[in-house]
Design an enzyme around this catalytic site. Structure first.
Site, mmCIF file in Angstrom:
data_model
loop_
_atom_site.group_PDB
_atom_site.id
_atom_site.type_symbol
_atom_site.label_atom_id
_atom_site.label_comp_id
_atom_site.label_asym_id
_atom_site.label_seq_id
_atom_site.Cartn_x
_atom_site.Cartn_y
_atom_site.Cartn_z
ATOM 1 N N GLU A 191 1.780 3.084 8.502
ATOM 2 C CA GLU A 191 2.394 2.815 7.196
ATOM 3 C C GLU A 191 2.548 4.073 6.346
ATOM 4 O O GLU A 191 3.487 4.191 5.552
ATOM 5 C CB GLU A 191 1.569 1.769 6.437
ATOM 6 N N GLY A 237 1.372 -4.027 11.108
ATOM 7 C CA GLY A 237 0.926 -5.419 11.034
ATOM 8 C C GLY A 237 0.438 -5.948 12.364
ATOM 9 O O GLY A 237 -0.426 -6.824 12.412
#
Length: 255
Positions: A129, A106
């Site tokens: 991720e 993020g």
């Protein structure tokens, strides 16, 4: 507050402040959206710096918080997550990310929402991720591919690897690499220079580029033409052209 706003000389600094790694939990995401909307509204903010402090930009999402969420919860939350980052991307003013330390997951996706990225020479960026059995969910698959191209984006997303500042510069993931101690200073200088510029023309330029990238060339040219003609109704255009004729280029003082 996990994110704060300071305004000086026309520059608003959105400062992540959730030690030790600025993990982007739900409260931080929501606060980012609130401040992005605030700087959008405020006339005294003419350019924006997004900064995580001297040690780290943002090391990603709060994994412990995410681990406790099931599919139903994430179906609801994922839209709010994307909306927070999109609010930053759609600030209609110049935005620069000042990247120190880690910008992962993020954190990297947040940096992608800026118009320009200045990184410390010790910075590391990436979309890890896949190592959690996931994909980027805050815009990474879309903004990264648009910025560096699909094959380079797939390399980073498929492998989850981290890239150092020099490789990030070569990929086009960041735009400038500077000594770590100078990151915020240079980012603020970039923003301050643009804060003194013609606000509506800068907004028009940003919207024309961003919206044009999402459509075909003819529609993009229509967007450009509409903004170009519309700026002839502004005081800044009058100031800029008069100054050019009377004093030469680059000397206009916009209001």
């Amino acid at each position: 507050m996990t994110v704060n706003l300071e305004v000086a000389d026309g520059v608003g600094t959105i400062r992540l402040d959730r030690p030790p790694m600025n993990a982007l939990d739900i409260a931080t995401q929501d606060r980012l959206r609130e401040l992005a909307e605030e700087v959008t509204r405020r006339d005294d903010v003419r350019a924006v710096v997004v900064w995580g402090g001297e040690k780290v930009f943002a090391a990603g999402a709060d994994i412990k918080e995410m681990q406790a969420m099931d599919h139903a919860a994430m179906v609801v939350r994922s839209k709010a997550l994307q909306d927070a980052f999109t609010a930053v991307a759609r600030i209609p003013k110049p935005v620069v990310a000042a990247i120190t330390g880690y910008a992962l997951g993020g954190g990297c996706e947040l940096a992608l929402c800026a118009d320009f990225r200045i990184a410390a020479d010790n910075a590391k960026l990436g979309q890890p991720e896949i190592l959690l059995g996931l994909i980027p969910g805050a815009g990474g698959t879309q903004r990264l591919a648009r910025l560096v191209g699909p094959s380079k984006a797939k390399d980073l997303i498929f492998t989850g690897r981290q890239v150092k500042a020099d490789e990030a510069l070569g990929l086009g993931l960041v735009d400038r690499v500077v000594p770590a101690a100078e990151v915020y200073e240079q980012a603020h200088a970039w923003a301050a220079r643009l804060a003194a510029g013609p606000a509506l023309a800068l907004r028009a330029a940003k919207e024309s580029v961003d919206a044009g990238l999402e459509t075909d060339i003819d529609t993009g040219l229509t967007i450009e033409r509409t903004w170009f003609a519309g700026l002839f109704a502004t005081e800044d255009r009058e100031i800029g052209m008069r100054s050019f004729v009377e004093e030469g280029p680059g000397k206009a003082k916009f209001r």
